[in-house]
Each structure stands twice: as structure tokens, then as C-alpha cells.
Design an enzyme around this catalytic site. Structure first.
Site, mmCIF file in Angstrom:
data_model
loop_
_atom_site.group_PDB
_atom_site.id
_atom_site.type_symbol
_atom_site.label_atom_id
_atom_site.label_comp_id
_atom_site.label_asym_id
_atom_site.label_seq_id
_atom_site.Cartn_x
_atom_site.Cartn_y
_atom_site.Cartn_z
ATOM 1 N N GLY B 89 -1.128 -1.239 6.062
ATOM 2 C CA GLY B 89 -1.299 -1.012 4.631
ATOM 3 C C GLY B 89 -2.629 -0.324 4.390
ATOM 4 O O GLY B 89 -3.479 -0.810 3.661
ATOM 5 N N GLU B 112 1.309 2.977 6.350
ATOM 6 C CA GLU B 112 1.350 2.843 4.899
ATOM 7 C C GLU B 112 2.793 3.043 4.442
ATOM 8 O O GLU B 112 3.461 3.968 4.865
ATOM 9 C CB GLU B 112 0.393 3.867 4.267
ATOM 10 N N ILE B 113 3.231 2.170 3.553
ATOM 11 C CA ILE B 113 4.648 2.201 3.164
ATOM 12 C C ILE B 113 4.915 3.209 2.052
ATOM 13 O O ILE B 113 6.027 3.690 1.889
ATOM 14 C CB ILE B 113 5.125 0.782 2.775
ATOM 15 N N ASN B 146 7.090 0.767 7.382
ATOM 16 C CA ASN B 146 7.089 -0.603 6.887
ATOM 17 C C ASN B 146 6.622 -1.488 8.040
ATOM 18 O O ASN B 146 7.392 -1.814 8.937
ATOM 19 C CB ASN B 146 8.485 -1.002 6.431
ATOM 20 N N ALA B 147 5.349 -1.856 7.978
ATOM 21 C CA ALA B 147 4.745 -2.589 9.089
ATOM 22 C C ALA B 147 5.331 -3.984 9.239
ATOM 23 O O ALA B 147 5.241 -4.593 10.300
ATOM 24 C CB ALA B 147 3.237 -2.671 8.892
ATOM 25 N N CYS B 166 -6.424 -5.210 5.455
ATOM 26 C CA CYS B 166 -7.498 -5.169 4.461
ATOM 27 C C CYS B 166 -6.928 -5.190 3.041
ATOM 28 O O CYS B 166 -6.122 -4.336 2.677
ATOM 29 C CB CYS B 166 -8.330 -3.921 4.646
ATOM 30 N N ASP B 169 -1.645 -6.839 -0.557
ATOM 31 C CA ASP B 169 -1.096 -7.269 -1.852
ATOM 32 C C ASP B 169 -0.905 -8.778 -1.819
ATOM 33 O O ASP B 169 -0.353 -9.308 -0.860
ATOM 34 C CB ASP B 169 0.246 -6.574 -2.099
ATOM 35 N N THR B 244 -13.474 0.522 2.909
ATOM 36 C CA THR B 244 -12.115 0.565 2.366
ATOM 37 C C THR B 244 -12.216 0.855 0.871
ATOM 38 O O THR B 244 -13.192 0.468 0.230
ATOM 39 C CB THR B 244 -11.392 -0.785 2.561
ATOM 40 N N GLU B 245 -11.217 1.521 0.331
ATOM 41 C CA GLU B 245 -11.235 1.827 -1.100
ATOM 42 C C GLU B 245 -11.290 0.543 -1.918
ATOM 43 O O GLU B 245 -12.013 0.438 -2.897
ATOM 44 C CB GLU B 245 -10.007 2.648 -1.500
HETATM 45 C C1 LIG Z 1 -4.072 -3.253 -1.998
HETATM 46 S S1 LIG Z 1 -3.695 -1.958 -0.920
HETATM 47 C C2 LIG Z 1 -5.060 -1.970 0.222
HETATM 48 C C3 LIG Z 1 -5.330 -0.606 0.801
HETATM 49 C C4 LIG Z 1 -6.429 -0.517 1.852
HETATM 50 N N1 LIG Z 1 -6.168 -1.396 2.984
HETATM 51 C C5 LIG Z 1 -7.792 -0.805 1.255
HETATM 52 O O1 LIG Z 1 -8.332 -1.859 1.594
HETATM 53 O O2 LIG Z 1 -8.286 -0.013 0.492
HETATM 54 C C6 LIG Z 1 -2.357 -2.574 0.053
HETATM 55 C C7 LIG Z 1 -1.568 -1.444 0.699
HETATM 56 O O3 LIG Z 1 -0.606 -1.965 1.590
HETATM 57 C C8 LIG Z 1 0.567 -1.165 1.507
HETATM 58 N N2 LIG Z 1 1.680 -1.967 2.032
HETATM 59 C C9 LIG Z 1 2.252 -3.050 1.453
HETATM 60 N N3 LIG Z 1 3.237 -3.523 2.208
HETATM 61 C C10 LIG Z 1 3.295 -2.727 3.310
HETATM 62 C C11 LIG Z 1 4.121 -2.717 4.465
HETATM 63 N N4 LIG Z 1 5.083 -3.608 4.621
HETATM 64 N N5 LIG Z 1 3.903 -1.770 5.407
HETATM 65 C C12 LIG Z 1 2.924 -0.852 5.248
HETATM 66 N N6 LIG Z 1 2.124 -0.821 4.163
HETATM 67 C C13 LIG Z 1 2.299 -1.752 3.217
HETATM 68 C C14 LIG Z 1 0.642 -0.837 0.049
HETATM 69 O O4 LIG Z 1 1.453 0.281 -0.195
HETATM 70 C C15 LIG Z 1 -0.809 -0.610 -0.305
HETATM 71 O O5 LIG Z 1 -1.191 0.734 -0.137
#
Ligand SMILES: C[S@@+](CC[C@H](N)C(=O)[O-])C[C@H]1O[C@@H](n2cnc3c(N)ncnc32)[C@H](O)[C@@H]1O
Lengths: 545, 270
Positions: B89, B112-113, B146-147, B166, B169, B244-245
């Protein structure tokens, strides 16, 4: 038509044959009927059907009233209709998911669901409910039809296990070896079970449509007052946390404490995020241990053994076959058998060749694996064999895979048999020493196969295959038949055909609409992934380029 | 919906990587917006390899393609080394961009999904590579995946040395807990991908989620918590906090950050 037999299990000389919510036993010696167990809902459904028929008799025609009551009245295709009637944790193509995100575990699916309750499943259904044509506001709805989806027994035949899908219940019976059953327990699982096995240490290992695998003792021990949350402890659990001095009791209470703290936190969170208020965290009232899980619907679970160690093999809708260690190390994944490109729906390991796994599903081939090494050994097209009797076929959905031994003068030969959804045949092959499937044969059936079981060979008697078929509207075709198997050039063919004595049972069965049967008993092809509906993905991705 | 064609066309134009004097410019985030959440259970239109051996990494790490690996044989071209670090993610790729120069000999991958976000990160990497000569940023890539479902399709057993999670959600609803990126059952898949001694890095600003992750990783027999000292000594922790953002956002809002690291243990004998 009558609801056909849909699940079979042979234990010693007894054939258990489920037909909807009824479980009959027959002698394999002479076909006599031995006993019948009935799910309580069988009568509820029958009563509801009768009431509706009576209610309607004075007004409109019986059949249209029934159609309305059982959901056949609107123009939904039956398969889709059925899916909507099922709890949300079922395949739900329209939403393009495994439904794993929507649980309604708390919604007790026991008892009669009447109009109103049946449809409290969410937005999608609401419209449907409103738009459903109803001639009479007083027409009650037929409750969910009970369907036995799985049957298995312990190796010694002393216990039989049945699963009813509509209420997620695992039933355990004592079996006297002569077809008589005594019900020992009735346990409602958190999610609808999709596959089950009984391990030699008398643990039930059960996979569900939510993707999780649980262990529960075959024979219930005295139920602990409050069992740990299945969602909180680790799979395989009770690692002595931090302090090595911890014993079972302290770990146990610590866990409970944790669960409690967790629960409180949940409530805090729920209030914080305002709109959310689903903190239904009631655990089951019996011992249940979460062993492992996929983030995908589980379709099959079998146990394997290699060099004295046991393993759990699980397959899912996303083409994975996972090899995990058995308890107490079920949290360790040893490997994956990769190669399927469509869903997997059936797996089997021949008792005579414990190192070989055969898997099948939506792909046109059956796969043969050295499962311990996670290595593909060979593939065999089942589609091309099926085309011999149905040239128009472009795909198959394997709904059953079994193996059995055919003793010959030259030694025991191992055979693999497969059935595919909607295809009126049993396909079989010989499993050769060099790990290929050879000597294909097609045994044509008078109806669509729902399950097959094997009666082992005895002295002077060849093995038999027992087939449960859906004969549709062909009233003269029996749903259950026993075919003795003969060999020509080591290919299987049918010798003699026998039937069980179920004339009276058959007469008692009420008529049921073909669409209802379709919805209840045909769900393998539904596992195939559809291209995502336009609009859905775009809502999320704002238009794929 | 896809929106009126004109608008769409415009956006495409804006998104086209601007090349100035032969140097790719950084992509602008505002052209890559999309919904905040994607359903991890849905089928999506995901592409994933049938198995790790079927994964073609060459377009993600062109500098690392094995010289003598011809395209002729049916298997995809091999790399000189395997991906070792995964950011699950990865969002807009802040961690990836910061880690790449610090660990220049290690292949790092963001998963990233969300499609648009993935595309943004891919553009960003292209720009970074183009702006920096001396082979920097060749060791970082990003793919849409999709991790939660397909990690084992990409990585062999024990291939990974670090997994970053990091600011995932939070999925507050109890019935959505299986949607959380850390769960008892999913941890077994992380353990499968990680080599013994490998580390799972977690960080979040939601305390309850932190405790959830700690509890579930702690309770998993394949993991042990990394001590505070070791945690502080690990340079990756600071990167995860500051680069990280989401980490930056939390800093701007004077929020708290909760960190926990877990070490993958050897599997017991069986
Ligand atoms: C709140 S963001 C955090 C982004 C980054 N890690 C940061 O710290 O800035 C969570 C990210 O996880 C991604 N995500 C959620 N479920 C996922 C999955 N099953 N596989 C890959 N990415 C996923 C979301 O699309 C989102 O971009």
C-alpha cells in the site's frame, strides 16, 4: 420434479445419501432403506408450501402463487436469484467480490425466514423486494430450503458428519455401523462452510466461504463458559506470550482480557467514527480455533500426510492451492501449488498414492502435483474428454474429484474420477506410476451428476460407483443408481446397474420447481470470475484508460 | 463514470509526462486523484503472475536484467537479483523514493491497489531516474497489485528481507477487520514471503490500529517484536516516519505516530 439426491457418502457397507435437508441411509448389500434423518426446516418448508398452496387455491392458481413465494415469479435468472437469497458471504458476482467484506454472521439463519426478513441483506435487495410482484399481501414466503452440502465420516465409521449450508451448521452423529444415527451435536459456524475433513486425531477441520479454516473437536468437550474470540488470537494460537511462566490458564485468561480490551477499543472506535455501530462480537458457544485463512473464498480442503507429518491443503477461488502444516503449526505455510488459471473447486489425494494431489476447477485441465514439493507433475485435459459426448462445450467446471482402487491380478490400480457441473457423465482415468492420467473413459449418465461415491471392491465383486443425478423432468429416471465397474483394456465401463429401495421415500417428496433446484445445487460455474462490470471499476478508478 | 470525453482527454494531456530538455518532469499529484478506498476483496481487473517464476520484472528494473537471459525461452527474462523489499500500500511512493538511494543495491517494490496512484508512482520513478544520472533509482519499482490476495504470486518463500506497512487504512468496522492489512491469518503470508530475520515495519497514527497490529503480530508464532533499541538503531524507521506522504501529513497536523517492528523467526522443526 422432486429434489434429487445431491451428496453421497459410503461408510463400510452403508450408503448415506442426502437429498435436500433429508439424510437417508441404505444398505449397500441389498439396497434396503435403513434410516432417515431430517433437518427441522424440511417440515417448515413443507408446511409453508402447503399453506401457500391452500391460501392460493381460493384465489389464483397454485403454481403462480408458489412461484411468487419462492422467488421464481420475477424475471431474475434463477442462479442470480439464489445468490441474492443467500447470506452476503456467498459468491456475489454482481458486486464482483467474494462477499468477504460483508458478514452477517450475527443474522441467525435458523428458523423460518418470512417475507421481510429474507431480504434484509442490503441495498441491492431492497429494490428487488419492492419491485417483486405480489398478488396477495398475505402470501407468506417459503423459508430457506435446507440443503445438506457435505457428508463425511471418521475412518472407523463410528461417526458421521453432515453440513447444512443454509444455516451453516455442522452436525455430528454417532453411527452404529448399520445405518442408524444418533445426533450428538449441532454447531453453527461463523460463516458458511465450503469444505470439511475429519483428521485422524478427531479434529474437524472446516473451511468456509469467507476464507478461514477452523478446527473444532469432533466430540464436543464440556463447553467453556466463554471461548476466545476467533478473530483475536493467532492462528494455531497460544504462544506463551512474553512471560515463559504462563500456563494454559493464564494464557487463556490473558487472551480473554485481550479480547475484552479489544472489544472496548472497538466500541470506542465505533463511537469515534460515529456512523459505525456494529460491535457484535459474540463468539461461538463452543470450542473453535482459527487455524489459517486466505483472503479469498475457500473451495476445497483436504488433509495430506508425508513422512509421518500431516498437512492441510486448501484451495481458493483465486487459483491458489496452499500447503500448510497441520496443528499445532498450522500458521506455517510450506508452499503453494501454482498453475491454475481459473478457480479451483475440487482436490483429492489418492489413499494409495499419498504423495500425489489432483486438482480441478474452471480450467480445462486436471492438474497432478507432487504437493509436498509444490511441483506440477502433469496436466490432463478434461474438456477434450467431455467434448466426446458434448462437442459444443467450451469450458467445464469440475464439481467432484475422487479416487479409488481397482484390484487386479497385476496389483492395485488407482483410478481418478471426475464430474463436471451439468455434464451427464463420469470421467475416469488410471493414475499411472509415472504420474499421468491414462486410459480415459466416459460413463454416460441419465442426468446431471451432483455427486459420486465409490463402493470398494470385495472378494469376487468389482468396485461400484454410486451416482446422484438430477434427472430434471424425466420422471422415469432414478436420481440414485449404483453401477458396478468393469474394465476393458484397463478402461472403466459399467457392468450392472442397481438401485436402492427408495420408492416410498420418493413418493413422500414434494414437487419442487426446477429453478429452485438449479439455484440450490448448481454453484460451481458461479465461481468463475466475470469481467468486472463497467461502471463498477470506474467508480473507483475514474475510467480505465 | 468516465466523464465527458473532452474532460478525459484534457486530463490525459495533463498527465502526459512533460519532457523538458530530455528530462522527465515530476508528475503532478492532482492529475492522479481517485477514490480513497479500493475494495481488497473484489476481483478488480488485476493482473498478477500465475507464479513468481512467471513474473516478468524486466520492465520494472531494466538495469537489472540478466545479460544472457534471452527472451526466446518461454520464461520471462530474469533479473540479476530478486526484489527484496516491499512497501505494501505504497500510496504516492514517498517511502520508495527515500529508500532507493539509501539501499542502492537492493531491489525495492511498491504494491498499490489503486490504478491511478500506481501510475503516478511509476511516473515519479521515471522522472527520478531521468533527473539523476549515476544509475540512481534503478532499484525501485511499483506495480498495481492486491497485496492481501496475491503476495505469494509475486514472491517465493523467504525472498523478502523487509515488508513495510505504512499508515494502512484503519477499517474501523468490526465486520471489516478481515479487510485490515494485518490479521492473524494474513500474517502467515507475510511470514511465508519473509526470510528468517526479515522485518515487518508498521507505522500508523491511529493508536487502536497500532495496538491491533501489535497484538496480532505478537500473537503470531512466526514473529517477535523488535526491541526499542534495535528499532531506534534502524535507519529505515526514520524514513518511514518522515518520508511517507501520510507521515508528512501527520507531522503537519502535529499528530502522533506509532511504530512497531517485528522480526520473522525461523520456522520450528516439523
Ligand atoms: C493510507 S494509504 C498510505 C500510503 C503510504 N503507505 C503512506 O504512508 O503515505 C494506504 C494505501 O494502501 C493501499 N491499499 C489498501 N489495500 C491494499 C491492498 N490490498 N493492496 C495494495 N494496496 C492497498 C491504498 O490504496 C492506499 O493507497
Amino acid at each position: 420434479m422432486k429434489i434429487p439426491y445431491n451428496v453421497l457418502h459410503v461408510s463400510g457397507n452403508v450408503l448415506f445419501a442426502a437429498r435436500g435437508g433429508k439424510l437417508h441411509s441404505f444398505s449397500l448389500d441389498d439396497g434396503t432403506h435403513l434410516s432417515t434423518w431430517k433437518h427441522l426446516d424440511v417440515e417448515k418448508v413443507e408446511a409453508a408450501v402447503k399453506t401457500i398452496a391452500d391460501e392460493a387455491a381460493s384465489k389464483s392458481t397454485v403454481s403462480s402463487a408458489l412461484e411468487v413465494a419462492e422467488g421464481g415469479g420475477d424475471d431474475e435468472p434463477p442462479a442470480k436469484r439464489q445468490r441474492m437469497e443467500e447470506p452476503k458471504d456467498e459468491v456475489n458476482k454482481t458486486a464482483g467480490n467474494e462477499g468477504a467484506q460483508e458478514s452477517n454472521a450475527a443474522e441467525g439463519s435458523e428458523g423460518t425466514k418470512v417475507e421481510g426478513k429474507t431480504n434484509q441483506k442490503g441495498k441491492k435487495n431492497k429494490n428487488k423486494q419492492n419491485s417483486q410482484p405480489r398478488k396477495d399481501n398475505h402470501i407468506s414466503r417459503v423459508p430457506d430450503r435446507p440443503v445438506i452440502t457435505h457428508l463425511t465420516s471418521t475412518a472407523d465409521g463410528a461417526h458421521l458428519l453432515a453440513i447444512t449450508g443454509h444455516d451453516k451448521v455442522i452436525w455430528v452423529f454417532e453411527h452404529d455401523g448399520k445405518g442408524q444415527l444418533t445426533q450428538l451435536s449441532r454447531r453453527t459456524m461463523p460463516k458458511r462452510p465450503s469444505s470439511v475433513a475429519i483428521a485422524p486425531d478427531l479434529q474437524i477441520i472446516c473451511a468456509d466461504k469467507f476464507g478461514d479454516v477452523y478446527a473444532l473437536p469432533l466430540i464436543e468437550t464440556t463447553p467453556p463458559p466463554s471461548t476466545p474470540q476467533p478473530s483475536s488470537p493467532a492462528p494455531g494460537a497460544s504462544k506463551p506470550v512474553l512471560k515463559p511462566a504462563a500456563n494454559t490458564t493464564t494464557v487463556h485468561s490473558k487472551r480473554n482480557l485481550r479480547a475484552l480490551v479489544n472489544q472496548q477499543r472497538q466500541m470506542e472506535l465505533a463511537t469515534r467514527s460515529k456512523s459505525e455501530n456494529d460491535t457484535k462480537t459474540e463468539g461461538p458457544s463452543f470450542e473453535l480455533t482459527l487455524l489459517l485463512g486466505h483472503v479469498s473464498m475457500l473451495t476445497s480442503l483436504i488433509l495430506g500426510e508425508s513422512e509421518g507429518r500431516r498437512y492441510i491443503l486448501t484451495s481458493d477461488r483465486d487459483e491458489h492451492i496452499r500447503i500448510s502444516r497441520y496443528i499445532p503449526q498450522a500458521y506455517v505455510i510450506d508452499g503453494f501449488c501454482f498453475g491454475h488459471k481459473e478457480f479451483i473447486s475440487a482436490m483429492t489425494i489418492p489413499t494409495s498414492r499419498g504423495e500425489v494431489l489432483i486438482s480441478g476447477g474452471g480450467d480445462e485441465e486436471l492438474f497432478l502435483w507432487d504437493w509436498k514439493a509444490a511441483k506440477l507433475l502433469s496436466k490432463t485435459s478434461i474438456l477434450s474428454l467431455a467434448r466426446e459426448i458434448a462437442p459444443e462445450l467450451t469450458k467445464v467446471a469440475v464439481s467432484g474429484l475422487q479416487t479409488f482402487v481397482y484390484p487386479t491380478e497385476a496389483g492395485n490400480l488407482t483410478y481418478v474420477a471426475a464430474i463436471c457441473e451439468g455434464i451427464q457423465a463420469i470421467f475416469s482415468w488410471q493414475l499411472t506410476e509415472d504420474n499421468t492420467l491414462n486410459r480415459p473413459s466416459v460413463i454416460q449418465l441419465p442426468g446431471k451428476p451432483l455427486d459420486v461415491a465409490f463402493k470398494p471392491a470385495t472378494i469376487g465383486q468389482p468396485p461400484s460407483v454410486i451416482a446422484a443425478v438430477d434427472a430434471g423432468e424425466q420422471a422415469q429416471v432414478k436420481s440414485l443408481a449404483i453401477y458396478s465397474l468393469i474394465m476393458t483394456d484397463e478402461k472403466l465401463a459399467v457392468g450392472t446397474t442397481a438401485f436402492v429401495s427408495d420408492g416410498e421415500l420418493e413418493a413422500e417428496e414434494l414437487d419442487v420447481d426446477g429453478k429452485v433446484v438449479q439455484g440450490l445445487l448448481y454453484n460451481t460455474e458461479n465461481l468463475r470470475k466475470q469481467p468486472t462490470e463497467p461502471g463498477e471499476e470506474q467508480g473507483e478508478d475514474q475510467g480505465e484508460e | 463514470m468516465a466523464g465527458p470525453p473532452a474532460k478525459r482527454h484534457n486530463r490525459d494531456k495533463q498527465r502526459e509526462t512533460v519532457t523538458k530538455d530530455g528530462i522527465t518532469q515530476m508528475p503532478k499529484k492532482k492529475f492522479f486523484r481517485q477514490r480513497a478506498h479500493a475494495n481488497p476483496f473484489s476481483d478488480h481487473l488485476l493482473e498478477y503472475p500465475t507464479s513468481p517464476d512467471d513474473m516478468d520484472w524486466s520492465e520494472y528494473y531494466p538495469d537489472y536484467v540478466e545479460e544472457d537471459s534471452s527472451e526466446a525461452d518461454s520464461k520471462p527474462r530474469r533479473l540479476r537479483k530478486d526484489v527484496e523489499i516491499v512497501d505494501i500500500g505504497c500510496g504516492f511512493g514517498g517511502l520508495l523514493a527515500a529508500l532507493a538511494p539509501i539501499l542502492p543495491d537492493t531491489l525495492i517494490l511498491g504494491l498499490e491497489i489503486r490504478t491511478q496512484v500506481t501510475q503516478f508512482v511509476q511516473e515519479r520513478i521515471r522522472a527520478l531516474r531521468s533527473q539523476n544520472s549515476d544509475n540512481l533509482y534503478q532499484n525501485v519499482g511499483c506495480i498495481r497489485a492486491n497485496a492481501m490476495k496475491f503476495l505469494p504470486n509475486f514472491f517465493k518463500k523467504g525472498q523478502l528481507s523487509k515488508i513495510f506497512i505504512c499508515f494502512p487504512d484503519p477499517h474501523f468496522k468490526a465486520r471489516k477487520h478481515k479487510a485490515r492489512i494485518v490479521s492473524t491469518t494474513l500474517n502467515s503470508e507475510y511470514a511465508y514471503g519473509l526470510r528468517p530475520g526479515g522485518i515487518v515495519y508498521t507505522i500508523t497514527d491511529v493508536e487502536a490500529l497500532h495496538e491491533w497490529m501489535v497484538q496480532h503480530l505478537d500473537a503470531h508464532q512466526a514473529f517477535e517484536r523488535v526491541s526499542k533499541e534495535d528499532e531506534e538503531a534502524d535507519p529505515c524507521v526514520k524514513v518511514m516516519m518522515d518520508e511517507t506522504e501520510e507521515g508528512k501529513k501527520v507531522t503537519r497536523n502535529n499528530g502522533q505516530k506509532f511504530v512497531a517492528l517485528f522480526r520473522r523467526l525461523e520456522d520450528p522443526a516439523w
